[in-house]
Design a protein around this motif. Structure first.
Motif, PDB file in Angstrom:
ATOM      1  N   TYR A   1       0.906  -1.123  -0.009  1.00  0.00           N
ATOM      2  CA  TYR A   1       0.057  -0.166  -0.124  1.00  0.00           C
ATOM      3  C   TYR A   1       0.674   1.235   0.109  1.00  0.00           C
ATOM      4  CZ  TYR A   1      -4.074  -3.017   1.335  1.00  0.00           C
ATOM      5  OH  TYR A   1      -5.131  -3.877   1.197  1.00  0.00           O
TER       6      TYR A   1
ATOM      7  N   ARG B   1      -4.479   6.189   2.762  1.00  0.00           N
ATOM      8  CA  ARG B   1      -3.747   4.961   2.278  1.00  0.00           C
ATOM      9  C   ARG B   1      -4.337   4.176   1.053  1.00  0.00           C
ATOM     10  NH1 ARG B   1      -0.574   1.482   6.900  1.00  0.00           N
ATOM     11  NH2 ARG B   1      -0.050   3.567   7.328  1.00  0.00           N
TER      12      ARG B   1
ATOM     13  N   TYR C   1       3.914   0.960   2.378  1.00  0.00           N
ATOM     14  CA  TYR C   1       3.956   0.079   3.487  1.00  0.00           C
ATOM     15  C   TYR C   1       3.621  -1.630   3.080  1.00  0.00           C
ATOM     16  CZ  TYR C   1       3.077   4.253   5.938  1.00  0.00           C
ATOM     17  OH  TYR C   1       3.150   5.482   6.658  1.00  0.00           O
TER      18      TYR C   1
ATOM     19  N   ASN D   1       2.183  -5.146   3.720  1.00  0.00           N
ATOM     20  CA  ASN D   1       1.059  -5.514   4.367  1.00  0.00           C
ATOM     21  C   ASN D   1       0.761  -7.141   4.285  1.00  0.00           C
ATOM     22  OD1 ASN D   1      -2.061  -6.455   3.703  1.00  0.00           O
ATOM     23  ND2 ASN D   1      -1.978  -5.139   5.622  1.00  0.00           N
TER      24      ASN D   1
ATOM     25  N   GLN E   1      -1.689 -10.373   5.126  1.00  0.00           N
ATOM     26  CA  GLN E   1      -3.034 -10.962   5.877  1.00  0.00           C
ATOM     27  C   GLN E   1      -2.919 -12.315   5.716  1.00  0.00           C
ATOM     28  OE1 GLN E   1      -6.180  -8.772   3.660  1.00  0.00           O
ATOM     29  NE2 GLN E   1      -4.645  -7.182   3.132  1.00  0.00           N
TER      30      GLN E   1
ATOM     31  N   THR F   1      -3.219  -9.900  10.731  1.00  0.00           N
ATOM     32  CA  THR F   1      -2.724  -8.933   9.730  1.00  0.00           C
ATOM     33  C   THR F   1      -1.723  -7.985  10.216  1.00  0.00           C
ATOM     34  OG1 THR F   1      -4.754  -8.741   8.501  1.00  0.00           O
ATOM     35  CG2 THR F   1      -3.410  -7.061   8.398  1.00  0.00           C
ATOM     36  N   TYR F   2      -0.464  -7.845   9.386  1.00  0.00           N
ATOM     37  CA  TYR F   2       0.455  -6.966   9.883  1.00  0.00           C
ATOM     38  C   TYR F   2       1.078  -6.095   8.946  1.00  0.00           C
ATOM     39  CZ  TYR F   2       1.374 -10.998  13.492  1.00  0.00           C
ATOM     40  OH  TYR F   2       1.253 -11.674  14.468  1.00  0.00           O
ATOM     41  N   TRP F   3       1.275  -4.896   9.452  1.00  0.00           N
ATOM     42  CA  TRP F   3       2.113  -4.120   8.532  1.00  0.00           C
ATOM     43  C   TRP F   3       3.337  -3.808   8.934  1.00  0.00           C
ATOM     44  CZ3 TRP F   3      -1.016  -1.367   4.978  1.00  0.00           C
ATOM     45  CH2 TRP F   3      -2.222  -1.648   5.093  1.00  0.00           C
TER      46      TRP F   3
END
Length: 122
Positions: free
Chosen positions: A37, A45, A94, A96, A98, A110-112
């Protein structure tokens, strides 16, 4: 605990290329979707590209034909090859991920990533 480490951002002239990488570390059993993203100053975003664990990809219309997303499941790494960059591509990008499961049958999370700056000069 899962951590995402991004790299590959920087400053490039319009028409140039950059390759972003994002590696997920930790005791990960599986990752469903990996993606990128971006967020430009004063903007929301937005989705750039995604890739599933089976290799299906999706792209924002603005990057189709210029960006390519890929992943290495063995390394829990996702890449974004960005070609023909334009000033409008300037943003923080970013990573990401999921549908992350640390063990079979556990809930997905989910992680960023922390973001990496991409600046395209005209």
């Amino acid at each position: 605990q899962v951590q995402l480490v991004e790299s590959g951002g920087g400053l490039v002239q319009a028409g140039g290329s950059l390759r972003l990488s994002c590696t997920a570390s930790g005791r990960i059993f599986s990752i469903n979707v990996m993606g990128w993203y971006r967020q430009a100053p004063g903007q929301q975003r937005e989705l750039v590209a995604t890739i599933t664990d089976f290799g299906s990809t999706g792209y924002a219309d603005s990057v189709k034909g210029r960006f390519t997303i890929s992943r290495d499941n063995a390394k829990n790494t996702v890449y974004l090859q960005m070609n023909s960059l334009e000033p409008d591509d300037t943003a923080v990008y970013y990573c990401n991920i999921q549908g992350v499961r640390l063990r079979v049958g556990t809930p997905s999370v989910t992680y960023w990533g922390q973001g990496t700056q991409v600046t395209v000069s005209s």
